[in-house]
Design a protein around this motif. Structure first.
Motif, short mmCIF file in Angstrom:
data_model
loop_
_atom_site.label_atom_id
_atom_site.label_comp_id
_atom_site.label_asym_id
_atom_site.label_seq_id
_atom_site.Cartn_x
_atom_site.Cartn_y
_atom_site.Cartn_z
N MET A 111 50.49 28.63 18.51
CA MET A 111 51.08 29.49 19.83
C MET A 111 49.81 29.80 20.85
O MET A 111 50.62 29.76 21.82
CB MET A 111 52.96 29.88 19.13
CG MET A 111 53.17 30.00 20.81
SD MET A 111 54.32 28.09 21.43
CE MET A 111 55.17 27.84 20.44
N ASN A 112 49.56 30.80 20.29
CA ASN A 112 48.68 31.64 21.81
C ASN A 112 47.87 31.00 21.82
O ASN A 112 47.42 31.34 22.88
CB ASN A 112 48.39 33.02 20.72
CG ASN A 112 49.11 33.88 19.87
OD1 ASN A 112 50.23 33.81 20.77
ND2 ASN A 112 49.07 34.87 18.94
N GLU A 113 47.61 30.23 21.00
CA GLU A 113 46.28 29.44 21.39
C GLU A 113 46.89 28.40 22.33
O GLU A 113 45.77 28.33 23.62
CB GLU A 113 45.20 28.52 20.64
CG GLU A 113 44.74 27.36 20.50
CD GLU A 113 43.96 27.00 19.69
OE1 GLU A 113 43.10 26.07 19.55
OE2 GLU A 113 43.93 27.22 18.48
N ARG A 114 48.02 27.82 22.47
CA ARG A 114 48.34 27.52 23.33
C ARG A 114 48.74 27.36 24.05
O ARG A 114 48.57 26.74 25.70
CB ARG A 114 50.15 26.18 22.58
CG ARG A 114 50.50 25.04 23.94
CD ARG A 114 51.68 24.78 23.44
NE ARG A 114 52.36 23.58 24.28
CZ ARG A 114 51.75 22.81 24.36
NH1 ARG A 114 50.20 22.05 24.03
NH2 ARG A 114 53.03 21.78 25.42
N LEU A 115 49.00 29.08 24.78
CA LEU A 115 49.54 29.20 25.68
C LEU A 115 48.29 29.92 26.59
O LEU A 115 48.00 30.26 27.49
CB LEU A 115 50.21 30.41 25.43
CG LEU A 115 51.47 31.04 24.91
CD1 LEU A 115 52.24 32.20 24.91
CD2 LEU A 115 52.70 29.83 25.65
N ALA A 116 47.16 30.45 25.72
CA ALA A 116 46.06 30.67 26.28
C ALA A 116 45.21 29.39 27.11
O ALA A 116 45.02 29.50 28.04
CB ALA A 116 44.54 30.81 25.48
N ALA A 117 45.61 28.34 26.46
CA ALA A 117 45.01 26.48 27.34
C ALA A 117 46.16 26.41 29.14
O ALA A 117 44.85 25.82 29.33
CB ALA A 117 45.66 25.78 26.42
N PRO B 93 68.01 40.96 12.84
CA PRO B 93 67.26 40.47 13.16
C PRO B 93 65.79 40.53 13.38
O PRO B 93 65.22 41.47 13.33
CB PRO B 93 67.53 40.15 15.21
CG PRO B 93 68.31 41.54 15.82
CD PRO B 93 68.73 42.66 13.79
N ALA B 94 64.82 39.34 12.97
CA ALA B 94 63.72 39.86 13.08
C ALA B 94 63.00 39.52 13.93
O ALA B 94 62.98 39.48 14.94
CB ALA B 94 63.46 38.13 11.77
N ALA B 95 61.58 39.96 13.34
CA ALA B 95 60.97 40.65 14.56
C ALA B 95 59.92 39.00 15.12
O ALA B 95 59.84 38.07 14.21
CB ALA B 95 60.01 41.26 14.02
N PRO B 96 60.05 39.06 16.09
CA PRO B 96 58.90 37.81 16.10
C PRO B 96 57.74 37.08 15.34
O PRO B 96 56.73 38.49 15.09
CB PRO B 96 58.39 38.15 18.17
CG PRO B 96 59.25 38.93 18.03
CD PRO B 96 59.99 40.00 17.44
N VAL B 97 57.31 36.40 15.59
CA VAL B 97 56.12 35.95 14.26
C VAL B 97 55.08 35.85 15.38
O VAL B 97 55.58 35.02 15.85
CB VAL B 97 56.94 35.41 13.25
CG1 VAL B 97 55.26 34.47 12.77
CG2 VAL B 97 57.54 34.78 12.34
N ASN B 98 54.01 36.43 15.04
CA ASN B 98 52.96 35.56 15.85
C ASN B 98 52.53 34.88 15.16
O ASN B 98 50.81 34.52 14.51
CB ASN B 98 52.06 36.92 15.47
CG ASN B 98 50.99 37.32 16.71
OD1 ASN B 98 50.66 36.07 17.29
ND2 ASN B 98 49.69 38.19 16.53
N ASP B 99 52.59 33.78 15.62
CA ASP B 99 52.14 32.57 16.03
C ASP B 99 50.68 32.09 16.70
O ASP B 99 50.35 31.92 17.58
CB ASP B 99 52.98 31.41 16.06
CG ASP B 99 52.64 30.05 15.76
OD1 ASP B 99 51.10 29.94 15.53
OD2 ASP B 99 53.23 29.16 15.76
N PRO B 100 49.39 31.63 15.46
CA PRO B 100 48.19 31.61 15.59
C PRO B 100 48.44 30.46 16.91
O PRO B 100 47.35 30.52 17.91
CB PRO B 100 47.51 31.75 14.57
CG PRO B 100 47.87 32.80 13.88
CD PRO B 100 49.07 32.50 14.14
#
Length: 286
Positions: free
Chosen positions: A116-122, A107-114
């Motif tokens: 997505m991170n920005e949306r979660l921070a918002a 299984p591939a490791a989770p991709v760090n999506d900038p």
């Protein structure tokens, strides 16, 4: 009796082969050849090529690949047959590739999506603002109740009691963000697929738009292909085989229709349910 003996004893002349006549140029006159000129050979070759090209364009390409340059193949039902063949070939190849990938690669490791991170921070900032507003509102109400109390009870102990109830605002802070973070689904549909049957559902979205989704096979499994098309482009986001369900976000790579294709590869009917919400204009069945 004598005549019979004479008749039966008559001699039979021997068989002789006819002489073979050969002409001066050494040819047998019984054999006739057909003369062919270079022009007649070229004409025959051109006619064969034209017939083969006609069969290729009008019949074979529409029936095998769904390529119909003249429109005659669709009128005869050959183009539809070719399109079905190509879709079946693509599904079989996708299933084989998915099976090979699942068995050969971890299984591939989770991709760090900038993004997505920005949306979660918002979202976290919005929740913090809501909590601060709730605390401020509770404190204001407590102060107003304290100011409206009779003067006779305004003792140091009463002042402490009036300020103390601010503490329960922390409980409101814990429960209010949960209600704000879980809005109801915008669309919910269910379909029953017979063995071997497939269905496609898509969301009309603008480029960069985000839609949340959740689908379940209700205890069974389905094969799925998450993809999109529009603006002259096509994209495949994810494919799965024998999947019981899935939930997440779909980010439109371009303006167009983005969604899912499911197929029931089991031997029994499967009823699945899809729920969606977010930034899209409509949920449609192509």
């Amino acid at each position: 009796m004598q005549d019979h003996n004479q008749t039966s004893g008559a001699s039979i002349p021997p068989l002789r082969a006819e002489p073979r006549i050969i002409t001066r140029d050494g040819q047998d006159p019984h054999i006739r050849g057909v003369e062919a000129s270079s022009g007649s050979l070229a004409f025959a070759t051109l006619g064969s090529a034209l017939a083969a090209g006609t069969i290729l364009v009008f019949f074979w390409l529409p029936a095998e690949y769904g390529i119909d340059a003249t429109g005659l193949g669709r009128a005869m039902g050959l183009t539809q047959m070719g399109e079905i063949k190509q879709q079946l070939y693509a599904e079989a190849a996708a299933e084989d590739a998915a099976l090979a990938a699942q068995s050969a690669t971890p299984p591939a490791a989770p991709v760090n999506d900038p993004q997505m991170n920005e949306r979660l921070a918002a979202i976290e900032r919005q929740l913090a603002e809501i909590a601060a507003s709730v605390r401020a509102g509770a404190a204001t109400q407590d102060v107003r109740r304290a100011e409206s109390a009779p003067a006779a009870t305004e003792t140091p102990e009463a002042e402490v009691a009036a300020v103390a109830p601010v503490e329960p605002a922390e409980t409101v802070e814990d429960t209010a963000p949960v209600a704000a973070a879980t809005p109801s689904w915008r669309d919910e549909v269910s379909y029953t697929l017979s063995p071997g049957e497939g269905i496609e559902l898509k969301l009309a979205m603008q480029e960069g738009a985000i839609a949340e989704f959740e689908w379940t096979a209700n205890g069974a499994v389905l094969n799925h292909d998450t993809h999109g098309d529009g603006s002259g482009r096509k994209i495949s986001y994810e494919q799965g085989r024998n999947v019981p369900g899935q939930q997440g976000e779909l980010v439109a790579a371009f303006t167009g229709n983005h969604g899912w294709f499911w197929r029931n590869r089991t031997e029994v009917p499967v009823t699945f349910t899809l729920r969606t919400r977010g930034d899209y204009s409509e949920l449609r069945k192509p």
